[in-house]
Design a protein around this motif. Structure first.
Motif, PDB file in Angstrom:
ATOM      1  N   SER A 101       0.851  -1.196   0.000  1.00  0.00           N
ATOM      2  CA  SER A 101       0.000   0.000   0.000  1.00  0.00           C
ATOM      3  C   SER A 101       0.882   1.240   0.000  1.00  0.00           C
ATOM      4  O   SER A 101       2.070   1.195   0.334  1.00  0.00           O
ATOM      5  CB  SER A 101      -0.961  -0.019   1.187  1.00  0.00           C
ATOM      6  OG  SER A 101      -0.274   0.146   2.397  1.00  0.00           O
ATOM      7  N   HIS A 102       0.291   2.385  -0.396  1.00  0.00           N
ATOM      8  CA  HIS A 102       1.093   3.564  -0.738  1.00  0.00           C
ATOM      9  C   HIS A 102       0.439   4.812  -0.156  1.00  0.00           C
ATOM     10  O   HIS A 102      -0.729   4.800   0.254  1.00  0.00           O
ATOM     11  CB  HIS A 102       1.182   3.648  -2.261  1.00  0.00           C
ATOM     12  CG  HIS A 102       2.362   4.417  -2.782  1.00  0.00           C
ATOM     13  ND1 HIS A 102       3.392   4.872  -1.983  1.00  0.00           N
ATOM     14  CD2 HIS A 102       2.672   4.842  -4.054  1.00  0.00           C
ATOM     15  CE1 HIS A 102       4.275   5.508  -2.727  1.00  0.00           C
ATOM     16  NE2 HIS A 102       3.859   5.507  -3.983  1.00  0.00           N
ATOM     17  N   ILE A 103       1.215   5.857  -0.135  1.00  0.00           N
ATOM     18  CA  ILE A 103       0.730   7.155   0.335  1.00  0.00           C
ATOM     19  C   ILE A 103      -0.378   7.672  -0.596  1.00  0.00           C
ATOM     20  O   ILE A 103      -0.579   7.124  -1.686  1.00  0.00           O
ATOM     21  CB  ILE A 103       1.883   8.175   0.403  1.00  0.00           C
ATOM     22  CG1 ILE A 103       2.449   8.436  -1.003  1.00  0.00           C
ATOM     23  CG2 ILE A 103       2.974   7.702   1.347  1.00  0.00           C
ATOM     24  CD1 ILE A 103       3.473   9.561  -1.057  1.00  0.00           C
ATOM     25  N   PRO A 104      -1.126   8.718  -0.201  1.00  0.00           N
ATOM     26  CA  PRO A 104      -2.177   9.250  -1.078  1.00  0.00           C
ATOM     27  C   PRO A 104      -1.640   9.588  -2.465  1.00  0.00           C
ATOM     28  O   PRO A 104      -0.554  10.160  -2.614  1.00  0.00           O
ATOM     29  CB  PRO A 104      -2.645  10.503  -0.337  1.00  0.00           C
ATOM     30  CG  PRO A 104      -2.346  10.227   1.095  1.00  0.00           C
ATOM     31  CD  PRO A 104      -1.088   9.424   1.098  1.00  0.00           C
ATOM     32  N   SER A 105      -2.387   9.219  -3.469  1.00  0.00           N
ATOM     33  CA  SER A 105      -1.910   9.370  -4.845  1.00  0.00           C
ATOM     34  C   SER A 105      -1.586  10.812  -5.203  1.00  0.00           C
ATOM     35  O   SER A 105      -0.686  11.070  -6.010  1.00  0.00           O
ATOM     36  CB  SER A 105      -2.946   8.796  -5.817  1.00  0.00           C
ATOM     37  OG  SER A 105      -4.204   9.443  -5.655  1.00  0.00           O
ATOM     38  N   SER A 106      -2.278  11.757  -4.601  1.00  0.00           N
ATOM     39  CA  SER A 106      -2.031  13.168  -4.912  1.00  0.00           C
ATOM     40  C   SER A 106      -0.697  13.658  -4.367  1.00  0.00           C
ATOM     41  O   SER A 106      -0.202  14.720  -4.773  1.00  0.00           O
ATOM     42  CB  SER A 106      -3.153  14.037  -4.338  1.00  0.00           C
ATOM     43  OG  SER A 106      -3.218  13.893  -2.923  1.00  0.00           O
ATOM     44  N   GLU A 107      -0.081  12.895  -3.449  1.00  0.00           N
ATOM     45  CA  GLU A 107       1.163  13.331  -2.810  1.00  0.00           C
ATOM     46  C   GLU A 107       2.401  12.609  -3.343  1.00  0.00           C
ATOM     47  O   GLU A 107       3.520  12.923  -2.924  1.00  0.00           O
ATOM     48  CB  GLU A 107       1.065  13.100  -1.296  1.00  0.00           C
ATOM     49  CG  GLU A 107      -0.101  13.791  -0.624  1.00  0.00           C
ATOM     50  CD  GLU A 107      -0.055  15.299  -0.804  1.00  0.00           C
ATOM     51  OE1 GLU A 107       1.064  15.865  -0.804  1.00  0.00           O
ATOM     52  OE2 GLU A 107      -1.133  15.908  -0.970  1.00  0.00           O
ATOM     53  N   ILE A 108       2.205  11.690  -4.240  1.00  0.00           N
ATOM     54  CA  ILE A 108       3.351  10.930  -4.753  1.00  0.00           C
ATOM     55  C   ILE A 108       4.292  11.852  -5.515  1.00  0.00           C
ATOM     56  O   ILE A 108       3.873  12.637  -6.367  1.00  0.00           O
ATOM     57  CB  ILE A 108       2.865   9.781  -5.661  1.00  0.00           C
ATOM     58  CG1 ILE A 108       2.060   8.772  -4.842  1.00  0.00           C
ATOM     59  CG2 ILE A 108       4.048   9.077  -6.339  1.00  0.00           C
ATOM     60  CD1 ILE A 108       1.396   7.691  -5.661  1.00  0.00           C
ATOM     61  N   GLY A 109       5.561  11.771  -5.178  1.00  0.00           N
ATOM     62  CA  GLY A 109       6.577  12.594  -5.832  1.00  0.00           C
ATOM     63  C   GLY A 109       6.852  13.911  -5.130  1.00  0.00           C
ATOM     64  O   GLY A 109       7.665  14.711  -5.610  1.00  0.00           O
ATOM     65  N   LEU A 110       6.221  14.127  -3.978  1.00  0.00           N
ATOM     66  CA  LEU A 110       6.370  15.403  -3.266  1.00  0.00           C
ATOM     67  C   LEU A 110       7.031  15.223  -1.902  1.00  0.00           C
ATOM     68  O   LEU A 110       6.903  16.080  -1.025  1.00  0.00           O
ATOM     69  CB  LEU A 110       4.993  16.068  -3.100  1.00  0.00           C
ATOM     70  CG  LEU A 110       4.275  16.399  -4.420  1.00  0.00           C
ATOM     71  CD1 LEU A 110       2.868  16.899  -4.149  1.00  0.00           C
ATOM     72  CD2 LEU A 110       5.080  17.437  -5.205  1.00  0.00           C
TER      73      LEU A 110
END
Length: 580
Positions: A101-110
């Protein structure tokens, strides 16, 4: 009917693929999936104490059942803990689906809190590693991942941001029939004919077998009889090929014994059957070599081949046997059988001399008694290090027992979590973890998983208060042992404090009764056996490169120890040699 979210669809697909449980540790980004598991009667959540244990458990389950198993980790540090167990599963060719599982998609790359990039991180230990960035990728991406894991034998990783998992699943999503088992692979007629010609032209043929001979015992025996061939094996081939084998000449590799090394070097045709044996220094460079493997990428990557045959061992031998002329000359086979018996006779007394008075207890003796009292269908999970030596030399395969370890990846601490996965497949089957004190202590927290689920795993702890294999490597390299000693507690007392059966054994006469009591106990049990840290002697003709590179002739019996029942097998085979 309420609309499914992506997590619910994800869990439904896992259940359709035959997954019965999901091993992991809960965490915020994973919550939608865990909740979907809670509401799905077809699949259970298994709460472990460390995600590494989750991956090892899933890998062991897949190896026992041959079916897809699954594990999960929450975002960032959670799923990172899976990586070591996934490496092991992948290198063991165990079909495992891992959910990262991963961090919120809107925050990926930040550079968000706990951000990692799982789809990149797991690429090296998987056949398939992709991220679901939109609900519309479901269910096709998950189905593709499952088919990679099952079809290619190994790990697939699906990365799923928590917000995507909680989002509504797409309507009328296409769900196709999934591949959940692998087919047989038959070589082409040309390869079969060429291999038959090579065998007919050879006077001395040797077979060297690996885990790819699983399910082909009868065919290997029939073929060996037809061409009068000695049969050696790698460690991962032991459980599949050594039992009921009148052609057995032992095992090659650092932990090996018997005449396997001589048989592979003194033949004029060596046939590698279902083995990706990595230690090329043990393989000859002056004989013809043919290799049969279902994985084409394995062919020729360890040694130069005269013929590569892509196919299942069983299918290949079924096609090959009728085309090969029966040989009548047994001289090479009989000579190797005698060498094998002579080699084993030289070490058979290593654990029998004064064992009832030797304190600390000989670890060889512990393994021999364990082999005697364990069930005929027991599953042994084996820690890396000296436990590998004792398992290789003392556990007697019979076609029903299984032996699982980190034989390709070589990780510490594998035995306990693998025992968890093995026991979940069948609570009535005897599961025995052969643990070293170093490996057990590393993931000791998951002993609590045994207690929590009342899993009747039996841990036999070889407690020599050291990292024995590392110490051996240092000594052979001319270095003083340093950083290898463990100051251990009374592990049996810890087991009892956790709510399990625990007993400490310091005298040889206590051992058999302690093991039998533990095996009779209905729940988890630990037998803490204090063993001799000086059990191994170092022969005079070993170079540092030999030990650290695992390039040592098995025929030299490098690690001086007994061989348990194998000497009886060798004697029996030798008695069956025809007399003129």
């Amino acid at each position: 009917m309420a609309k499914q979210n992506v997590a619910e669809q994800f869990v439904d697909i896992l259940a359709r693929a035959g997954v019965q449980r999901l091993y992991g540790v809960v965490g915020d980004s994973l919550n939608p999936v865990v909740d979907a598991v809670r509401r799905n009667a077809a699949i259970d959540w298994v709460q472990v104490r460390h995600e590494e244990a989750a991956a090892f458990a899933a890998g062991a389950e897949a190896q026992i059942t041959g079916k897809l198993a699954a594990c999960a980790g929450s975002c960032g540090p959670g799923n990172l803990h899976l990586i070591n167990g996934l490496y092991d599963a992948h290198r063991s060719m165990a079909p495992v689906l891992a959910l990262a599982s991963h961090i919120p998609s809107s925050e990926i790359g930040l550079n968000y809190f706990q951000e990692t990039h799982p789809d990149r991180l797991f690429a090296e230990c998987s056949h398939y590693s992709e991220m679901i960035s939109s609900p519309r990728q479901m269910p096709r991406l998950l189905q593709t991942a499952i088919q990679h894991a099952v079809g290619q034998g190994g790990v697939s990783v699906v990365t799923l941001p928590g917000d995507i998992a909680a989002a509504p699943a797409p309507e009328r999503a296409a769900e196709h029939a999934m591949v959940t088992s692998r087919p047989s692979v038959r070589p082409g007629d040309g390869e079969i004919d060429r291999l038959a010609r090579m065998i007919d032209e050879a006077d001395r043929v040797t077979l060297f077998c690996g885990s790819g001979t699983a399910g082909a015992h009868a065919e290997v025996m029939e073929f060996a009889e037809r061409v009068k061939s000695p049969v050696g094996h790698a460690l991962r081939g032991k459980e599949w090929i050594q039992y009921d084998n009148p052609f057995d000449v032992g095992m090659s590799g650092l932990l090996g014994y018997g005449a396997a090394y001589e048989a592979t070097h003194e033949c004029d045709l060596l046939i590698l059957l279902g083995t990706d044996f990595p230690y090329n220094a043990f393989l000859p460079d002056d004989v013809k070599i043919a290799q049969v493997d279902v994985r084409p990428e394995h062919l020729g990557r360890r040694t130069k081949l005269d013929l590569a045959v892509w196919g299942d061992v069983r299918e290949t031998l079924t096609c090959l046997i009728p085309k090969v002329r029966a040989k009548t000359d047994r001289r090479f086979l009989d000579r190797m059988l005698k060498k094998h018996a002579d080699a084993l006779e030289g070490v058979v007394k290593a654990y029998t001399r004064k064992v009832d008075r030797h304190i600390p207890i000989h670890p060889e003796y512990v393994a021999a008694v364990l082999d005697d009292v364990a069930a005929d269908d027991a599953v042994f999970t084996v820690d890396t290090g000296m436990c590998n030596v004792w398992a290789a030399r003392y556990l007697s395969p019979n076609g029903r027992r299984r032996v699982i370890g980190s034989f390709s990846h070589g990780s510490m601490a594998n035995a306990l979590p693998q025992a968890i996965g093995a026991q979940f497949t069948d609570r009535r089957r005897q599961i025995v973890s052969m643990s070293g004190d170093g490996g057990f202590a590393m993931l000791m927290g998951d002993f609590l998983t045994l207690v929590q689920y009342d899993l009747p795993v039996k841990i036999v702890l070889f407690n020599n208060s050291s990292l024995g294999m590392v110490e051996l490597e240092m000594m052979v390299a001319g270095l003083p042992a340093y950083g290898t000693g463990n100051h251990n507690p009374d592990f049996a007392a810890i087991a009892r404090a956790a709510g399990a059966h625990g007993v400490r054994v310091e005298k040889p006469k206590q051992l058999e009764a302690a093991l039998k009591d533990a095996f009779r106990h209905p729940g988890p049990a630990l037998v803490d056996v204090v063993t001799d840290p000086n059990a191994l002697s170092i022969p005079p003709k070993i170079s540092a490169e030999m030990v650290t590179g695992f390039a040592l002739s098995a025929s030299k019996i490098v690690l001086d120890g007994g061989v348990g029942r194998m000497v009886q097998m060798a004697r029996s085979n030798l008695r069956n040699v025809p007399r003129p």
